[in-house]
Design an enzyme around this catalytic site. Structure first.
Site, PDB file in Angstrom:
ATOM      1  N   CYS A  46       0.640  -1.191  -0.510  1.00 35.81           N
ATOM      2  CA  CYS A  46       0.335  -0.019  -0.006  1.00 35.81           C
ATOM      3  C   CYS A  46       0.802   1.058   0.061  1.00 35.81           C
ATOM      4  O   CYS A  46       0.721   2.227  -0.745  1.00 35.81           O
ATOM      5  CB  CYS A  46      -0.955   0.225   1.072  1.00 35.81           C
ATOM      6  SG  CYS A  46      -2.330  -1.676   1.576  1.00 35.81           S
ATOM      7  N   THR A  47       1.703   1.391   0.683  1.00 36.56           N
ATOM      8  CA  THR A  47       2.792   2.788   0.972  1.00 36.56           C
ATOM      9  C   THR A  47       3.752   2.368  -0.373  1.00 36.56           C
ATOM     10  O   THR A  47       3.059   3.854  -1.081  1.00 36.56           O
ATOM     11  CB  THR A  47       3.841   1.790   1.960  1.00 36.56           C
ATOM     12  OG1 THR A  47       2.684   2.227   3.469  1.00 36.56           O
ATOM     13  CG2 THR A  47       4.674   3.302   1.949  1.00 36.56           C
TER      14      THR A  47
END
Length: 152
Positions: A46-47
């Site tokens: 996600c990051t």
């Protein structure tokens, strides 16, 4: 099952990482929307995805397009995440009622309690024109978003 291309996008109102209410319908007639669901802030894939969007931001936030990123994290978590990663686009909290908007788009994983990686490109009339849904571990290809936006 994720909503399909040609479907009117379900409207919603969620708080962003600064406590501001954001409604999908606010962009109707004004901008195309890249609506991106992701599982959780501070996780590896996600990051990576959200920072890649940050690095290409003029393609996704401009006079014609607005990026909205949605997770099931609390607004407080999203505020810290956005500040840490320098994310200057709305991070929307689908925290409570938990996953309500994710469910409306058909991308909520009931077993894991979070959204899967679903992206919906919504035109200025509020209709879904392109979509991709990936499993939790599978990052999406931002170049596909760019192509889909060019085709609107």
């Amino acid at each position: 099952m994720a909503i399909e291309v040609g479907t009117e996008a379900p409207d919603f109102e969620l708080k962003d990482n600064h406590g501001q209410a954001v409604k999908l319908s606010d962009f109707r007639g004004e901008k195309n929307v890249v609506l991106l669901f992701y599982p959780f802030a501070f996780t590896g894939v996600c990051t990576g995805e959200l920072c890649a969007l940050r690095d290409e931001l003029p393609k996704f936030v401009n006079d014609d397009v607005q990026l909205l990123a949605v997770s099931n994290d609390s607004p407080f978590t999203l505020r810290v995440f956005g500040e840490k990663e320098g994310l200057e686009y709305p991070l929307l909290s689908d925290f409570w009622p938990h996953g309500e908007v994710s469910r409306a788009y058909g991308v909520f994983d009931e077993e894991k309690g979070c959204a899967v990686r679903g992206t919906f490109i919504i035109d200025k009339e509020g209709v879904v024109r392109w979509t991709v849904v990936n499993g939790l571990p599978d990052a999406r290809d931002l170049n596909e978003y760019v192509k889909a936006l060019e085709n609107l």
